[in-house]
Design a protein around this motif. Sequence first.
Motif, short mmCIF file in Angstrom:
data_model
loop_
_atom_site.label_atom_id
_atom_site.label_comp_id
_atom_site.label_asym_id
_atom_site.label_seq_id
_atom_site.Cartn_x
_atom_site.Cartn_y
_atom_site.Cartn_z
N TRP A 109 19.88 -14.58 -75.63
CA TRP A 109 20.71 -15.35 -74.70
C TRP A 109 20.37 -16.84 -74.76
CZ3 TRP A 109 24.97 -13.35 -73.47
CH2 TRP A 109 25.10 -11.99 -73.21
N ALA A 110 19.09 -17.15 -74.97
CA ALA A 110 18.70 -18.56 -75.07
C ALA A 110 19.36 -19.22 -76.27
CB ALA A 110 17.18 -18.68 -75.16
N LYS A 111 19.42 -18.52 -77.40
CA LYS A 111 20.06 -19.08 -78.59
C LYS A 111 21.57 -19.17 -78.42
CE LYS A 111 16.93 -18.44 -82.41
NZ LYS A 111 17.13 -19.10 -83.68
N LEU A 112 22.15 -18.10 -77.88
CA LEU A 112 23.61 -18.07 -77.74
C LEU A 112 24.09 -19.15 -76.77
CD1 LEU A 112 26.17 -16.49 -78.58
CD2 LEU A 112 25.87 -15.11 -76.53
N LEU A 113 23.30 -19.40 -75.73
CA LEU A 113 23.70 -20.36 -74.71
C LEU A 113 23.09 -21.75 -74.91
CD1 LEU A 113 23.45 -18.08 -71.53
CD2 LEU A 113 25.49 -18.63 -72.88
N GLN A 114 22.47 -21.98 -76.07
CA GLN A 114 21.87 -23.30 -76.30
C GLN A 114 22.88 -24.44 -76.19
OE1 GLN A 114 20.86 -25.18 -80.05
NE2 GLN A 114 18.68 -24.95 -79.56
N PRO A 115 24.12 -24.30 -76.69
CA PRO A 115 25.09 -25.40 -76.51
C PRO A 115 25.31 -25.74 -75.04
CG PRO A 115 25.87 -23.91 -78.20
CD PRO A 115 24.67 -23.26 -77.59
N LEU A 116 25.36 -24.72 -74.18
CA LEU A 116 25.53 -24.98 -72.75
C LEU A 116 24.29 -25.66 -72.17
CD1 LEU A 116 27.25 -21.72 -71.44
CD2 LEU A 116 28.30 -23.91 -72.01
N SER A 117 23.11 -25.29 -72.68
CA SER A 117 21.87 -25.94 -72.23
C SER A 117 21.89 -27.43 -72.57
CB SER A 117 20.66 -25.27 -72.88
OG SER A 117 20.58 -23.91 -72.55
N ILE A 118 22.35 -27.75 -73.79
CA ILE A 118 22.42 -29.15 -74.21
C ILE A 118 23.38 -29.93 -73.33
CG2 ILE A 118 23.08 -30.68 -76.10
CD1 ILE A 118 22.15 -28.49 -78.04
N VAL A 119 24.55 -29.34 -73.07
CA VAL A 119 25.56 -30.02 -72.23
C VAL A 119 25.00 -30.25 -70.83
CG1 VAL A 119 27.80 -29.73 -71.12
CG2 VAL A 119 27.53 -29.16 -73.54
N ALA A 120 24.34 -29.24 -70.25
CA ALA A 120 23.79 -29.37 -68.89
C ALA A 120 22.73 -30.46 -68.83
CB ALA A 120 23.22 -28.03 -68.44
N LEU A 121 21.82 -30.48 -69.81
CA LEU A 121 20.77 -31.50 -69.84
C LEU A 121 21.35 -32.90 -69.99
CD1 LEU A 121 18.08 -29.77 -72.10
CD2 LEU A 121 17.76 -30.51 -69.74
N VAL A 122 22.31 -33.05 -70.89
CA VAL A 122 22.92 -34.36 -71.12
C VAL A 122 23.68 -34.82 -69.89
CG1 VAL A 122 24.66 -35.60 -72.47
CG2 VAL A 122 23.00 -34.13 -73.62
N LEU A 123 24.30 -33.88 -69.18
CA LEU A 123 25.04 -34.24 -67.97
C LEU A 123 24.11 -34.86 -66.94
CD1 LEU A 123 27.87 -34.07 -66.69
CD2 LEU A 123 27.20 -31.89 -65.70
N VAL A 124 22.93 -34.27 -66.77
CA VAL A 124 21.95 -34.84 -65.83
C VAL A 124 21.45 -36.19 -66.36
CG1 VAL A 124 19.72 -34.52 -64.70
CG2 VAL A 124 21.26 -32.58 -64.99
#
Length: 352
Positions: free
Chosen positions: A268-283
């Motif tokens: 799940w961490a690999k599959l959702l990594q794009p969402l993690s990047i977007v969330a971090l950049v948003l902050v």
Amino acid sequence: MKVLDKYIFKQVALSVLVVLLVVLGLDLLIAFLDQMDNMNEHYTLSGAFYYVVWTLPRRLYEYIPLGTLVGVMVGLGMLASQSELTVMRAAGISTGRILLTVFKPVMLMALVGLLLGQFIAPITEQRAQSVRALAMAGGGAYSDNGVWHKEDNTFIFINAVESGEIIHGVTRYEFASDLQLLRSSFAERGTFEDGAWSLSNISETRLHDAHTETATLAQERWQSGLTPDLLSIVVVEPVDLSITGLWEYARYLQGQGVNADVYFLAFWAKLLQPLSIVALVLVGISFVFGPLRSVPIGQRIVSGVILGLIFKFAQDLLGPASSVYGFPPLLATLLPILLCSLGGWYLLRRAG
């Protein structure tokens, strides 16, 4: 507007690339120096160099989220420091339009990360581990670096994997259903042929109630569910596997009655990594438009690193907690992403 979009894209993309190159260069240097402690007459300086080079795609994949976050904060922060963002907004360009342009290089990096994690990094990391294990074993069958595997009532240890179809130093411990040891064996080498492993130079010990029996065999055919495809998964850490490989191996472990939570978490961490990047950049962007728009570049870098570490620690803590308290691995991975996204959206709304 196209000229302005290109300017913002170039500024942010260049900052991301510079940050990634700096971080990756430092990490490679540290990794190479760390390998010197493991060198011997077989694992030489050149072997350590090739090992570190083979791990480069995996290291790049790991640093993409943090590098993208810091790069965006630096690139966008430079525009804010020179009042260019203020001029853009005064000229009628909305914050949403600026964010849309900023997220173009971000999504590009997310796509690169997804491709690296699925197709390139797992292959090169397997190669790196195999080259290192064989070199430290001196090309033979003995090594302190190997992998354990359980199949039914048999525990298997493989010293080194030369390729998916060639293995060295195969130790097997076969137990009865009451956990009594029945047989232990060691094979110097194994090759995968016609759907099974052909082991050579085997030494075995069979345990009976009142005595033990030893024997040596030139060849043995070993039928196992540990196929070359699965073996290529076993020899590397869960975080270094491909997305599909993680899913397949986690399902395989479930079929063997082994807890596979660590592999589902990595999946799940690999599959959702794009969402993690977007969330971090948003902050990170919300910091630039808000409290960090006038601070020095060094402080922005430190803030970005701290934010990335907090996010990573949150996922690392929730992962084991999901196994202990029984909530799904998907929730453990998704919760920090949702909290980060909501926090970034709230800060951007406050910043206007």
